[in-house]
Write a protein that holds these residues in place. Structure first.
Motif, PDB file in Angstrom:
ATOM      1  N   SER A 150       0.657  -1.194  -0.025  1.00 16.37           N
ATOM      2  CA  SER A 150      -0.001  -0.107  -0.115  1.00 16.37           C
ATOM      3  C   SER A 150       0.902   1.300   0.083  1.00 16.37           C
ATOM      4  O   SER A 150       2.328   1.146   0.107  1.00 16.37           O
ATOM      5  CB  SER A 150      -0.699   0.056   1.378  1.00 16.37           C
ATOM      6  N   PRO A 151       0.370   2.383   0.050  1.00 16.91           N
ATOM      7  CA  PRO A 151       1.217   3.641  -0.052  1.00 16.91           C
ATOM      8  C   PRO A 151       1.921   3.792   1.236  1.00 16.91           C
ATOM      9  O   PRO A 151       3.193   4.476   1.194  1.00 16.91           O
ATOM     10  CB  PRO A 151       0.206   4.681  -0.102  1.00 16.91           C
ATOM     11  N   GLU A 152       1.661   3.250   2.459  1.00 19.15           N
ATOM     12  CA  GLU A 152       2.331   3.370   3.653  1.00 19.15           C
ATOM     13  C   GLU A 152       2.982   2.129   3.904  1.00 19.15           C
ATOM     14  O   GLU A 152       3.966   2.077   4.812  1.00 19.15           O
ATOM     15  CB  GLU A 152       1.434   3.860   4.772  1.00 19.15           C
ATOM     16  N   PHE A 153       2.554   0.971   3.643  1.00 18.55           N
ATOM     17  CA  PHE A 153       3.086  -0.209   4.435  1.00 18.55           C
ATOM     18  C   PHE A 153       3.159  -1.624   3.431  1.00 18.55           C
ATOM     19  O   PHE A 153       2.375  -1.371   2.250  1.00 18.55           O
ATOM     20  CB  PHE A 153       2.386  -0.604   5.677  1.00 18.55           C
ATOM     21  N   THR A 154       3.815  -2.492   3.712  1.00 22.68           N
ATOM     22  CA  THR A 154       3.489  -3.833   3.233  1.00 22.68           C
ATOM     23  C   THR A 154       2.776  -4.941   3.980  1.00 22.68           C
ATOM     24  O   THR A 154       3.538  -4.902   5.440  1.00 22.68           O
ATOM     25  CB  THR A 154       4.955  -4.569   2.707  1.00 22.68           C
ATOM     26  N   HIS A 156       6.621   1.066   4.963  1.00 24.00           N
ATOM     27  CA  HIS A 156       7.876   1.792   3.973  1.00 24.00           C
ATOM     28  C   HIS A 156       8.715   2.498   4.760  1.00 24.00           C
ATOM     29  O   HIS A 156       8.298   3.517   5.371  1.00 24.00           O
ATOM     30  CB  HIS A 156       7.162   2.411   2.973  1.00 24.00           C
ATOM     31  N   PRO A 157       9.977   2.546   4.605  1.00 29.47           N
ATOM     32  CA  PRO A 157      10.846   3.344   5.098  1.00 29.47           C
ATOM     33  C   PRO A 157      11.143   4.538   4.029  1.00 29.47           C
ATOM     34  O   PRO A 157      12.301   4.930   3.391  1.00 29.47           O
ATOM     35  CB  PRO A 157      12.249   2.460   4.928  1.00 29.47           C
ATOM     36  N   VAL A 158      10.028   5.319   4.154  1.00 33.99           N
ATOM     37  CA  VAL A 158      10.148   6.455   3.191  1.00 33.99           C
ATOM     38  C   VAL A 158      10.318   7.728   3.764  1.00 33.99           C
ATOM     39  O   VAL A 158      10.005   8.245   5.109  1.00 33.99           O
ATOM     40  CB  VAL A 158       8.656   6.424   2.696  1.00 33.99           C
ATOM     41  N   GLU A 159      11.399   8.585   3.131  1.00 37.66           N
ATOM     42  CA  GLU A 159      11.583  10.053   3.442  1.00 37.66           C
ATOM     43  C   GLU A 159      11.422  10.703   2.272  1.00 37.66           C
ATOM     44  O   GLU A 159      11.548  10.571   1.333  1.00 37.66           O
ATOM     45  CB  GLU A 159      13.022  10.042   4.071  1.00 37.66           C
TER      46      GLU A 159
END
Length: 479
Positions: free
Chosen positions: A10-14, A34-37
């Motif tokens: 998904s946009p934020e997680f698996t 997700h390790p998103v920055e």
């Protein structure tokens, strides 16, 4: 047959679920954010792989024979001729692309031309619109783009070891704006219109086909978009409709044919089984509730619901047209909301709270009428989203929608749908399942609400809403 896994990025997680192939029972599951920055609309797709690896840790996939992949829709991964990412993936409802959407609509000759071509009118979030934005704002990156993949296509390709063959499914393809659900074919001319040149597009494979096998012998199914995977995980069939309550709302039905809608109100998607998912969206759903809660000084939607339950159906004549962000259904992009029916006796917080819930649901009922008007069967309505649990929603929805309402227990339906697709592809490859008939898994546990004796009351509330809508915006809504 064994066990399979469904992976939802998904946009934020698996999230990963491991399921029994025969019953669909979830045996174990994994999760990782997700390790998103940085900027939310530009994501390095490697973040999806890192999240996937973390979610699958601890031997989660041990013994799994096949994997299905579901992923966020509208994410475009532009690759160069060597298969490297040209730039971060363009994801989400990217407001940067609003001008590009308007440009594309004009370039093809209007909304009707797009609806006829691919069954949808370009919106800011769609891949075709993001390509136009890329061509206008990053021409060098656009020029280097040789291959176009969506999120689930890219993940499937990575799991298979980046083979020469790249695949997608009809569900994911139908949301791009350059593949037609009605014809089952790409429109490369629309890619060129948006990007400025042609690009290689993934092969569209059938719902029960395998995309390939990993070097370790793990079968990978076609994959699909989150919407299609969730519908498949819920076990939807003909006569079933999903009403999703997010900040904005959507009404989606299972239908045996693609619906061409010249007004552009219906987006014609394909599903993960070989059928179709016509969708009608509203810009205002839970955002109208949140705005009302703030106006009334309430801390949360539960408090708003409790207050609304102190009122009665029809909110003492108070009607809220919840078009706070403009609206798509009806097509009123520059309008504002309207509060009508103010009388001394109706000017109480509980009546405004009730009007907010009724306004939101009547707006979604209008969207439902668009589908009904095109011959879509509506037997039962699945109500999704956190707001579906609110008593004020459950008290009004069956009578306002005029149908049985099903509120499924919260579960990872997109991941379950991806697992069911994996089980189907595995069964077909082993000769145990028909390629036209998916595995029969147990349905979602759910609460069932009937309109019953309240049906007439609900229709009266709808008439009250319709009268105000027609008076305020005459002729704007033609289902």
């Amino acid at each position: 047959m064994g066990i399979v896994a469904g992976l939802d990025s998904s946009p934020e997680f698996t999230r990963i679920v491991v399921c029994d192939t025969d019953t669909g029972a979830v045996l174990r599951q994994g999760y990782a954010p997700h390790p998103v920055e940085g900027r939310a609309s530009d994501i390095d797709p490697q973040a999806w792989l890192l999240s996937l690896g973390e979610a699958a840790g601890g031997g989660l996939l041990e013994g799994v024979q096949a994997i299905g992949v579901s992923a966020q829709q509208n994410a475009v991964v532009p690759l160069d001729a060597q298969g490297n990412t040209v730039r971060p993936a363009l994801v989400g409802g990217d407001k940067r692309a609003q001008v590009a959407a308007a440009d594309l609509v004009d370039a093809l000759g209007g909304r009707e031309a797009w609806a006829q071509a691919v069954g949808c009118v370009p919106q800011a979030a769609q891949p075709v619109t993001k390509l136009r934005w890329l061509a206008k704002n990053e021409p060098e990156n656009a020029q280097r783009t040789a291959v176009l993949l969506q999120a689930h296509d890219w993940l499937v390709w990575q799991l298979l070891g980046r083979p020469l063959r790249r695949t997608t499914d009809r569900g994911g393809a139908s949301g791009t704006g350059y593949w037609s659900a009605a014809t089952g074919a790409y429109r490369p001319d629309l890619v060129e219109l948006a990007l400025g040149h042609q690009a290689v597009l993934p092969e569209v494979i059938g719902p029960s086909e395998a995309a390939g096998t990993t070097p370790e012998g793990l079968l990978i199914s076609a994959g699909t978009g989150e919407t299609m995977a969730a519908a498949f995980g819920l076990g939807l069939g003909l006569g079933d409709v999903v009403v999703s309550l997010g900040a904005s709302g959507s009404v989606m039905a299972v239908h045996p044919e693609a619906l061409a809608d010249h007004s552009g109100m219906i987006t014609s998607l394909a599903d993960a089984t070989g059928m179709y998912l016509p969708v009608v969206t509203t810009l205002n759903a839970v955002r109208a509730l949140r705005g009302t809660a703030e106006l009334l000084g309430l801390p949360d939607l539960e408090s708003l619901s409790d207050l609304a339950m102190k009122s009665t159906p029809g909110a003492h004549g108070l009607v809220l047209l919840p078009y706070l962000e403009g609206e798509r259904t009806p097509n009123l992009p520059h309008t504002a909301g309207t509060l009508a029916g103010l009388r001394r006796e109706s000017m109480k917080p509980e009546h405004l709270a009730r009007a907010a819930f009724e306004g939101m649901l009547c707006g979604l009922a209008d969207a439902l009428d668009v589908l009904r008007g095109r011959g879509v069967e509506v037997r039962r309505i699945f109500l999704l989203g956190a707001a579906a649990e609110l008593p004020a929603v459950q008290a009004s929805a069956p009578s306002l929608f005029g149908a049985q309402v099903v509120v499924p227990q919260p579960a990872d339906y997109a991941a379950i749908g991806a697992a069911r697709q994996a089980a189907w592809a595995l069964g077909v490859s082993q000769g145990g399942l028909d390629p036209r008939t998916p595995p029969a898994w147990q349905g979602a546990a759910a609460q069932v609400l009937e309109p019953g004796e309240e049906l007439a009351v609900g229709q009266a509330v709808r008439q009250q809403f319709t009268a105000v809508r027609e008076q305020t915006h005459p002729g704007a809504f033609r289902p």
